[in-house]
Design a protein around this motif. Sequence first.
Motif, PDB file in Angstrom:
ATOM      1  N   LEU A  93       2.722  14.316  -7.687  1.00 35.73           N
ATOM      2  CA  LEU A  93       2.503  14.245  -9.113  1.00 35.73           C
ATOM      3  C   LEU A  93       3.445  13.049  -9.617  1.00 35.73           C
ATOM      4  CD1 LEU A  93       1.789  17.683 -10.273  1.00 35.73           C
ATOM      5  CD2 LEU A  93      -0.005  15.744 -10.014  1.00 35.73           C
ATOM      6  N   TYR A  94       4.755  13.119  -8.993  1.00 32.99           N
ATOM      7  CA  TYR A  94       5.751  12.223  -9.357  1.00 32.99           C
ATOM      8  C   TYR A  94       5.257  10.758  -8.797  1.00 32.99           C
ATOM      9  CZ  TYR A  94      10.366  10.112 -10.346  1.00 32.99           C
ATOM     10  OH  TYR A  94      11.514   9.247 -10.413  1.00 32.99           O
ATOM     11  N   LEU A  95       5.131  10.668  -7.735  1.00 28.29           N
ATOM     12  CA  LEU A  95       4.762   9.371  -7.066  1.00 28.29           C
ATOM     13  C   LEU A  95       3.565   8.910  -7.668  1.00 28.29           C
ATOM     14  CD1 LEU A  95       5.568   9.825  -3.368  1.00 28.29           C
ATOM     15  CD2 LEU A  95       6.968   8.825  -5.227  1.00 28.29           C
ATOM     16  N   SER A  96       2.569   9.676  -7.903  1.00 32.31           N
ATOM     17  CA  SER A  96       1.133   9.116  -8.452  1.00 32.31           C
ATOM     18  C   SER A  96       1.452   8.599  -9.935  1.00 32.31           C
ATOM     19  CB  SER A  96       0.266  10.147  -8.235  1.00 32.31           C
ATOM     20  OG  SER A  96       0.600  11.476  -9.090  1.00 32.31           O
ATOM     21  N   GLY A  97       2.494   8.892 -10.561  1.00 32.24           N
ATOM     22  CA  GLY A  97       2.860   8.363 -11.967  1.00 32.24           C
ATOM     23  C   GLY A  97       2.354   9.588 -12.990  1.00 32.24           C
TER      24      GLY A  97
ATOM     25  N   ARG B 103      -3.767  10.788  -5.714  1.00 26.22           N
ATOM     26  CA  ARG B 103      -3.075  11.686  -6.021  1.00 26.22           C
ATOM     27  C   ARG B 103      -2.273  12.465  -5.055  1.00 26.22           C
ATOM     28  NH1 ARG B 103      -4.791  15.978 -10.803  1.00 26.22           N
ATOM     29  NH2 ARG B 103      -5.324  13.813 -11.953  1.00 26.22           N
ATOM     30  N   TYR B 104      -2.927  12.537  -3.982  1.00 24.74           N
ATOM     31  CA  TYR B 104      -2.174  13.420  -2.851  1.00 24.74           C
ATOM     32  C   TYR B 104      -1.388  12.789  -1.767  1.00 24.74           C
ATOM     33  CZ  TYR B 104      -5.848  16.836  -4.753  1.00 24.74           C
ATOM     34  OH  TYR B 104      -6.416  17.681  -5.478  1.00 24.74           O
ATOM     35  N   VAL B 105      -1.283  11.358  -1.999  1.00 23.97           N
ATOM     36  CA  VAL B 105      -0.749  10.410  -1.116  1.00 23.97           C
ATOM     37  C   VAL B 105       0.808  11.095  -0.703  1.00 23.97           C
ATOM     38  CG1 VAL B 105       0.392   8.218  -0.663  1.00 23.97           C
ATOM     39  CG2 VAL B 105      -1.864   8.570  -1.350  1.00 23.97           C
ATOM     40  N   GLY B 106       1.356  11.729  -2.145  1.00 28.29           N
ATOM     41  CA  GLY B 106       2.914  12.034  -1.758  1.00 28.29           C
ATOM     42  C   GLY B 106       2.903  13.300  -0.853  1.00 28.29           C
ATOM     43  N   MET B 107       1.995  14.117  -0.960  1.00 25.27           N
ATOM     44  CA  MET B 107       1.788  15.347  -0.223  1.00 25.27           C
ATOM     45  C   MET B 107       1.564  14.900   1.263  1.00 25.27           C
ATOM     46  SD  MET B 107      -0.727  18.224  -0.833  1.00 25.27           S
ATOM     47  CE  MET B 107      -0.759  19.866   0.492  1.00 25.27           C
ATOM     48  N   GLU B 108       0.724  14.086   1.561  1.00 21.85           N
ATOM     49  CA  GLU B 108       0.278  13.785   2.854  1.00 21.85           C
ATOM     50  C   GLU B 108       1.623  12.862   3.360  1.00 21.85           C
ATOM     51  OE1 GLU B 108      -2.092  14.758   4.313  1.00 21.85           O
ATOM     52  OE2 GLU B 108      -3.201  15.452   2.815  1.00 21.85           O
ATOM     53  N   THR B 109       2.408  12.285   2.665  1.00 23.40           N
ATOM     54  CA  THR B 109       3.438  11.386   3.272  1.00 23.40           C
ATOM     55  C   THR B 109       4.917  12.051   3.315  1.00 23.40           C
ATOM     56  OG1 THR B 109       3.901  10.276   1.146  1.00 23.40           O
ATOM     57  CG2 THR B 109       2.211   9.291   2.879  1.00 23.40           C
ATOM     58  N   ALA B 110       4.785  13.382   2.962  1.00 19.34           N
ATOM     59  CA  ALA B 110       6.013  14.068   2.875  1.00 19.34           C
ATOM     60  C   ALA B 110       6.590  14.318   4.132  1.00 19.34           C
ATOM     61  CB  ALA B 110       5.870  15.414   2.117  1.00 19.34           C
TER      62      ALA B 110
ATOM     63  N   MET C 146       0.943  -1.349   0.081  1.00 21.08           N
ATOM     64  CA  MET C 146       0.031   0.006  -0.084  1.00 21.08           C
ATOM     65  C   MET C 146       1.086   1.370   0.061  1.00 21.08           C
ATOM     66  SD  MET C 146      -3.138  -0.586  -0.431  1.00 21.08           S
ATOM     67  CE  MET C 146      -3.777   0.863   0.206  1.00 21.08           C
ATOM     68  N   ILE C 147       1.966   1.223   0.619  1.00 18.30           N
ATOM     69  CA  ILE C 147       2.632   2.446   0.665  1.00 18.30           C
ATOM     70  C   ILE C 147       3.437   2.748  -0.500  1.00 18.30           C
ATOM     71  CG2 ILE C 147       5.243   3.511   1.630  1.00 18.30           C
ATOM     72  CD1 ILE C 147       4.438   1.947   4.381  1.00 18.30           C
TER      73      ILE C 147
ATOM     74  N   PRO D 140      -0.142   5.923  -3.967  1.00 15.24           N
ATOM     75  CA  PRO D 140      -0.249   7.103  -4.936  1.00 15.24           C
ATOM     76  C   PRO D 140      -0.882   6.830  -6.215  1.00 15.24           C
ATOM     77  CG  PRO D 140       1.734   7.076  -3.810  1.00 15.24           C
ATOM     78  CD  PRO D 140       1.290   5.607  -3.315  1.00 15.24           C
ATOM     79  N   ARG D 141      -0.720   5.668  -6.873  1.00 18.15           N
ATOM     80  CA  ARG D 141      -1.190   5.348  -8.010  1.00 18.15           C
ATOM     81  C   ARG D 141      -2.697   4.705  -8.068  1.00 18.15           C
ATOM     82  NH1 ARG D 141       2.980   4.914 -11.905  1.00 18.15           N
ATOM     83  NH2 ARG D 141       4.977   5.462 -10.943  1.00 18.15           N
ATOM     84  N   LEU D 142      -3.191   4.557  -6.917  1.00 18.88           N
ATOM     85  CA  LEU D 142      -4.437   3.820  -6.639  1.00 18.88           C
ATOM     86  C   LEU D 142      -5.445   4.955  -7.010  1.00 18.88           C
ATOM     87  CD1 LEU D 142      -4.167   1.631  -3.725  1.00 18.88           C
ATOM     88  CD2 LEU D 142      -4.427   0.995  -6.033  1.00 18.88           C
ATOM     89  N   PRO D 143      -6.895   4.704  -7.285  1.00 17.98           N
ATOM     90  CA  PRO D 143      -7.837   5.836  -7.481  1.00 17.98           C
ATOM     91  C   PRO D 143      -7.932   6.513  -6.356  1.00 17.98           C
ATOM     92  CG  PRO D 143      -8.473   3.766  -8.251  1.00 17.98           C
ATOM     93  CD  PRO D 143      -7.373   3.496  -7.804  1.00 17.98           C
TER      94      PRO D 143
END
Length: 262
Positions: free
Chosen positions: A63-67, A12-19, A1-2, A6-9
């Motif tokens: 945006l990068y982590l989400s692909g 898109r904001y996972v990279g921001m939340e995990t920074a 999941m980690i 970011p690439r799941l529906p």
Amino acid sequence: MIKDGPRLPGGRYVGMETAPVKPWPHQEIVSRRLIRTWPCSYLLCDEVGLGKTIEAGLAIRSLYLSGLVRRVMVAPPASLTLQWQREMADKFFLPFARLRGGSSFRHEYIFPDENTVSSTKMYKPDLSIVSTGLMIRTERLEELMRADPFDIVLVDEAHYARRKNPKDGERTVPRYGRLYNTIRDRLVPAGRCLWMATATPMQLDWIEVFDLISLTRRIAHFQKDPTLTWAYYRILNKLIHDQEPNRQEWELMRCALNSVQR
């Protein structure tokens, strides 16, 4: 999941939340808008110290982590390239390569390990930092044209791309410097979106602000005539101060709003 989150529906904001940084409220608002509306182009105009780097870094990471994006180039003045590289590594865990000057192309990494890689291509790394001084050299412009397209191009200290004759007014032919011409003629066609960071927009002549806004290619009818932009903000000033625009001014506002809706 980690890894795949970011690439799941809706990821898109996972990279921001995990920074590893917690943004200030205004930084979060800007970052979320950059992420939500990508590939729209923007001016980032916070004052010095309010965190334009944080805003851009959070958006790039997400945006990068989400692909959604793969290739990103940051173009600051030479004195700021190492600072940008450290910020991207320390605060966002992004392995940007910094181009070093010389007779050959050398890309220097500091994350996840310190390393220097030689290359035959100036813009080979997907995540790259290239100084504006190197980028605009006449002998290097062909490299920019041959580079694979960028998903995001970020120009820092964008106010250096000002015209040389701002005091001559909007009716004279502008004389742009090499940086502005490179952004307009090379970077805009080579990238899907352009972000320009400047901490001093209000210290510029208004026509110079128009020049930067026009690079976003988002101002419709205002694109070719700066006097329309000036008239638009003059009308807004009237409305803010409870003054009534005349009929021609209302018509200009109507056309502007209809253009945005389309």
